[in-house]
Design a protein around this motif. Sequence first.
Motif, short mmCIF file in Angstrom:
data_model
loop_
_atom_site.label_atom_id
_atom_site.label_comp_id
_atom_site.label_asym_id
_atom_site.label_seq_id
_atom_site.Cartn_x
_atom_site.Cartn_y
_atom_site.Cartn_z
N UNK A 56 0.84 -1.20 0.00
CA UNK A 56 0.00 0.00 0.00
C UNK A 56 0.88 1.25 0.00
N UNK A 57 0.50 2.21 -0.84
CA UNK A 57 1.20 3.49 -0.82
C UNK A 57 0.78 4.27 0.42
N UNK A 58 1.68 5.07 0.91
CA UNK A 58 1.36 5.86 2.09
C UNK A 58 0.88 7.25 1.69
N UNK A 59 0.08 7.83 2.56
CA UNK A 59 -0.41 9.19 2.32
C UNK A 59 -0.23 10.01 3.60
N UNK A 60 -0.17 11.31 3.42
CA UNK A 60 -0.09 12.24 4.54
C UNK A 60 -1.49 12.71 4.90
N UNK A 61 -1.83 12.57 6.16
CA UNK A 61 -3.17 12.98 6.59
C UNK A 61 -3.08 13.51 8.02
N UNK A 62 -3.47 14.77 8.18
CA UNK A 62 -3.42 15.42 9.49
C UNK A 62 -2.02 15.34 10.11
N UNK A 63 -1.03 15.51 9.25
CA UNK A 63 0.34 15.51 9.74
C UNK A 63 0.91 14.14 10.04
N UNK A 64 0.17 13.09 9.70
CA UNK A 64 0.64 11.72 9.97
C UNK A 64 0.70 10.93 8.67
N UNK A 65 1.65 10.00 8.63
CA UNK A 65 1.80 9.13 7.46
C UNK A 65 1.16 7.78 7.76
N UNK A 66 0.29 7.35 6.89
CA UNK A 66 -0.36 6.04 7.07
C UNK A 66 -0.61 5.41 5.71
#
Length: 216
Positions: A56-66
């Motif tokens: 799975x590619x990671x994404x930035x969301x609310x300052x967090x990487x998931x």
Amino acid sequence: MTTLAEHIIVAGAENRPPMLKKSMYDSWARRIRLFIKGKKHDRMMLNSIDNGPVVYLTIEENGQTRPKKYSKLTEAQQLQDDCDVQAMNIILHGLPPDVYALANHQDAAKDIWDRVKMLMKGIELSYQEHECRLMTMQQVQVNTKFLNALPSEWSKFVTDVKLAKSLYSTKYDQLYAYLSQHERHANEVRITRERYLDPLTLVANSPTLYNPSQSP
């Protein structure tokens, strides 16, 4: 090459993965692959077993990487992820309870597959070690029985053999060949004993006791 028997096994168990027997891991692994080949998207499931799941590619969301959520994956990625889950279920349904308990915490089909392989190869090594020990015990028992069955005139030579040879590793024919070198001397002892039944007379008429270690 797939045998006819393996095709019959798969055909007769279309909805039931083959159950693993600990002494037959290699056969089970082939049968699992044959079982998967009869399913839809079989290549994708086998790819999950051999190469691992979708990364799975990671994404930035609310300052967090998931990792990306499943719903955000492409259709092809979702299908590959589904195939990985299906492959996991097939493998786990083919495991006995004790092996299942050691492998079910893995998160991908490849991880489960590799874990089961490692466990079963370890068991095979244990079986081989046990068989090796059993053969060693059989060897020492045969050698000991052979030596103990020899007449009393061989007692010196039997003692020499026990000191010079390992009864655990020396083969029976090697033991026989070693002792046969001293057969003439053993016969001389026997003849002397038969001639002089009185032990004191025997000692008085024996020039020098034979020492096996001096034999060529």
